[in-house]
Design an enzyme around this catalytic site. Structure first.
Site, PDB file in Angstrom:
ATOM      1  N   ARG A  62      32.521   2.770  30.712  1.00 12.58           N
ATOM      2  CA  ARG A  62      31.065   2.871  30.795  1.00 12.58           C
ATOM      3  C   ARG A  62      30.595   4.311  31.004  1.00 12.58           C
ATOM      4  O   ARG A  62      29.477   4.678  30.665  1.00 12.58           O
ATOM      5  CB  ARG A  62      30.578   1.988  31.954  1.00 12.58           C
ATOM      6  CG  ARG A  62      29.106   1.636  31.887  1.00 12.58           C
ATOM      7  CD  ARG A  62      28.758   0.596  32.936  1.00 12.58           C
ATOM      8  NE  ARG A  62      29.002   1.059  34.273  1.00 12.58           N
ATOM      9  CZ  ARG A  62      29.554   0.334  35.261  1.00 12.58           C
ATOM     10  NH1 ARG A  62      29.909  -0.907  35.051  1.00 12.58           N
ATOM     11  NH2 ARG A  62      29.735   0.856  36.459  1.00 12.58           N
ATOM     12  N   TYR A 117       4.637   4.862  21.239  1.00 12.80           N
ATOM     13  CA  TYR A 117       5.332   3.715  20.626  1.00 12.80           C
ATOM     14  C   TYR A 117       4.987   2.450  21.416  1.00 12.80           C
ATOM     15  O   TYR A 117       5.120   2.434  22.644  1.00 12.80           O
ATOM     16  CB  TYR A 117       6.833   4.020  20.664  1.00 12.80           C
ATOM     17  CG  TYR A 117       7.752   2.973  20.119  1.00 12.80           C
ATOM     18  CD1 TYR A 117       7.706   2.601  18.775  1.00 12.80           C
ATOM     19  CD2 TYR A 117       8.706   2.369  20.935  1.00 12.80           C
ATOM     20  CE1 TYR A 117       8.585   1.646  18.279  1.00 12.80           C
ATOM     21  CE2 TYR A 117       9.590   1.425  20.442  1.00 12.80           C
ATOM     22  CZ  TYR A 117       9.519   1.061  19.109  1.00 12.80           C
ATOM     23  OH  TYR A 117      10.383   0.137  18.616  1.00 12.80           O
ATOM     24  N   ASP A 189       8.948  11.844  23.603  1.00 13.85           N
ATOM     25  CA  ASP A 189       9.643  11.015  22.619  1.00 13.85           C
ATOM     26  C   ASP A 189       9.619  11.809  21.313  1.00 13.85           C
ATOM     27  O   ASP A 189       8.630  11.818  20.590  1.00 13.85           O
ATOM     28  CB  ASP A 189       8.938   9.658  22.479  1.00 13.85           C
ATOM     29  CG  ASP A 189       9.663   8.721  21.514  1.00 13.85           C
ATOM     30  OD1 ASP A 189      10.425   9.213  20.653  1.00 13.85           O
ATOM     31  OD2 ASP A 189       9.450   7.498  21.607  1.00 13.85           O
ATOM     32  N   LYS A 214      16.812   6.030  14.342  1.00 12.06           N
ATOM     33  CA  LYS A 214      16.055   6.588  13.220  1.00 12.06           C
ATOM     34  C   LYS A 214      16.865   7.699  12.542  1.00 12.06           C
ATOM     35  O   LYS A 214      17.853   7.428  11.906  1.00 12.06           O
ATOM     36  CB  LYS A 214      14.692   7.072  13.722  1.00 12.06           C
ATOM     37  CG  LYS A 214      13.955   6.046  14.612  1.00 12.06           C
ATOM     38  CD  LYS A 214      13.434   4.861  13.841  1.00 12.06           C
ATOM     39  CE  LYS A 214      12.918   3.712  14.702  1.00 12.06           C
ATOM     40  NZ  LYS A 214      11.930   4.009  15.705  1.00 12.06           N
TER      41      LYS A 214
HETATM   42  C1  LIG Z   1      11.671   3.149  16.898  1.00 17.48           C
HETATM   43  C2  LIG Z   1      11.117   3.968  17.973  1.00 17.48           C
HETATM   44  C3  LIG Z   1      11.562   3.803  19.278  1.00 17.48           C
HETATM   45  C4  LIG Z   1      12.505   2.703  19.688  1.00 17.48           C
HETATM   46  O1  LIG Z   1      13.762   2.810  19.122  1.00 17.48           O
HETATM   47  P1  LIG Z   1      14.716   1.536  19.007  1.00 17.48           P
HETATM   48  O2  LIG Z   1      16.033   2.150  18.729  1.00 17.48           O
HETATM   49  O3  LIG Z   1      14.165   0.698  17.899  1.00 17.48           O
HETATM   50  O4  LIG Z   1      14.681   0.818  20.324  1.00 17.48           O
HETATM   51  C5  LIG Z   1      11.061   4.647  20.234  1.00 17.48           C
HETATM   52  N1  LIG Z   1      10.174   5.599  19.935  1.00 17.48           N
HETATM   53  C6  LIG Z   1       9.720   5.778  18.694  1.00 17.48           C
HETATM   54  C7  LIG Z   1       8.730   6.853  18.417  1.00 17.48           C
HETATM   55  C8  LIG Z   1      10.173   4.971  17.676  1.00 17.48           C
HETATM   56  O5  LIG Z   1       9.684   5.128  16.447  1.00 17.48           O
END
Ligand SMILES: *Cc1c(COP(=O)(O)O)cnc(C)c1O
Length: 398
Positions: A62, A117, A189, A214
């Protein structure tokens, strides 16, 4: 200065080069270019003395393996010298929730941009509220006027640049200056631009996170998150990761690592194709507005030019008013643009969206149906031809 290729951690190499050279240990990898994928929970200690002292490079599955170390080294190189540590999470949302739990306690207050988000908002309104942390949402274009929203117990500001769906651009350095004067941390973010196009930690951000699902992953085949923090914030993040037991599976760690190796070339193409498609769409009679900070006409353009070195392939458009069935006809006609959530993979995507029901500090009333597009790595002329057919169907269905 002498630069030593794969893995001597030189300081003189540029980011694109470090994306290739970082996190590679020729000897540990037995000469192979890529590290092994360590599937493991138990790590054996050679002696009782080592066991008593927890003396080992790796102590438990972990807490990391040579595979996670390689990815962390690449992310450190990508974030730049302010980065003191990188945490790994099983999704982007888990990276956000872990970050917010790292910097708050009962009785605290946080400021969150209104175009955050949506699941991040749900986490604040759900879990944080339940544990006695209050959230105030703010207009992302507030700039230094955010000062008036601070309370004595404000511990953090969460920004997204540009924000989800509507792409308003916050002035991060201005917000960071106010936040730091008030003793609060700034969390960004940074999923849209990645550290390649937006050097969060150098612009005053304390914790920068990625939905690595992403662009870091880049192939729509993993769920993953990373949390990068400066020296001030890293101890809090590291402790919370440890206490919560946040970690990710080794195959996904490996795929995230593989994604980083081609991040620079993929993003350069997403930048070019995204801007070309945004300009093409802006000239279409069916399109009322394109929401893309890389366009000169966009309200966030000056900030984007100042704080970013590129744009990714994600932006939105507002159509001239048409009935929903006409929009659906477009969506059902295009074939290169898939309908589905997430983005950042090699493929193009399109989804309708409406923020009216849940934003609280700003009002979303675009005057026509809104669509979010992700421009993938297909040939842009094919993408234009696909949308051309979609617009023809939209017109026919009115
Ligand atoms: C998709 C996204 C997330 C969340 O990511 P996941 O891997 O789907 O949990 C967080 N912030 C932004 C800006 C996103 O586009």
């Amino acid at each position: 200065m002498k630069s030593s290729g794969a893995d001597g951690k030189p300081t003189s190499q540029r980011t694109e080069t470090r994306l290739v050279t970082a996190g590679r240990d020729r000897d540990a990898q037995k000469g192979f270019v890529n590290p092994a994928v360590f599937h493991g929970s138990t790590v054996l200690y050679p002696t009782a003395e080592d066991l008593h002292a927890h003396r080992a490079e790796y102590t438990y599955g972990r807490h990391g393996s040579p595979t996670t170390r390689a990815l962390q080294d690449v992310m450190m190189a990508l974030e730049g010298p302010q980065c003191a540590g990188v945490g790994i999470a099983p999704s982007g949302l888990a990276a956000i929730s872990t970050t917010l739990l790292s910097v708050t306690k009962a009785g605290d207050h946080i400021l969150v941009c209104d175009n955050v988000y949506r699941p991040s908002r749900n986490f604040c309104n759900g879990v944080l509220a339940r544990y006695g942390v209050e959230t105030t949402y703010f207009d992302p274009q507030i700039g230094a006027a955010i000062e008036k929203l601070f309370k004595p117990n404000t511990k953090a500001v969460l920004v997204e640049a540009p924000g989800s769906q509507t792409f308003e651009m916050p002035d991060i350095p201005a917000i960071a200056e106010v936040a730091h004067a008030r003793g609060a941390l700034v969390i960004d973010d940074n999923t849209w631009a990645t550290p390649l196009f937006h050097r969060s930690l150098e612009l005053g951000v304390d914790i920068s996170m990625q939905a690595a699902t992403k662009y870091i992953g880049g192939h729509s085949d993993i769920m993953f998150g990373t949390i990068s923090a400066n020296a001030k914030a890293w101890p809090m993040v590291a402790e919370t990761i440890r206490l919560l037991g946040v970690c990710a599976g080794p195959d996904d760690v490996f795929l995230a690592l593989r994604g980083t190796r081609t991040l620079a070339v993929r993003l350069a193409q997403h930048h070019r194709s995204g801007l070309e498609m945004a300009r093409w769409l802006a000239a279409r009679p069916e399109v009322a507005r394109v929401l893309h900070p890389g366009l000169e006409s966009d309200p966030g353009h000056a900030i984007w030019k100042r704080d970013f070195t590129g744009a990714s392939g994600l932006f939105s458009i507002v159509l001239e008013p048409v009935p929903q069935k006409a929009v659906d006809a477009l969506l059902d006609t295009v074939t290169l643009f898939g309908m589905g959530f997430s983005w950042g993979g090699f493929e193009s995507l399109i989804i309708p969206f409406d923020c009216e029901g849940y934003r609280t500090a700003t009002k979303w009333s675009p005057g026509g149906p809104a669509l979010r597009l992700h421009i993938g790595l297909e040939n842009v002329d094919d993408l234009k031809a696909d949308l051309d057919r979609g617009f023809a169907a939209l017109k026919a269905a009115q």
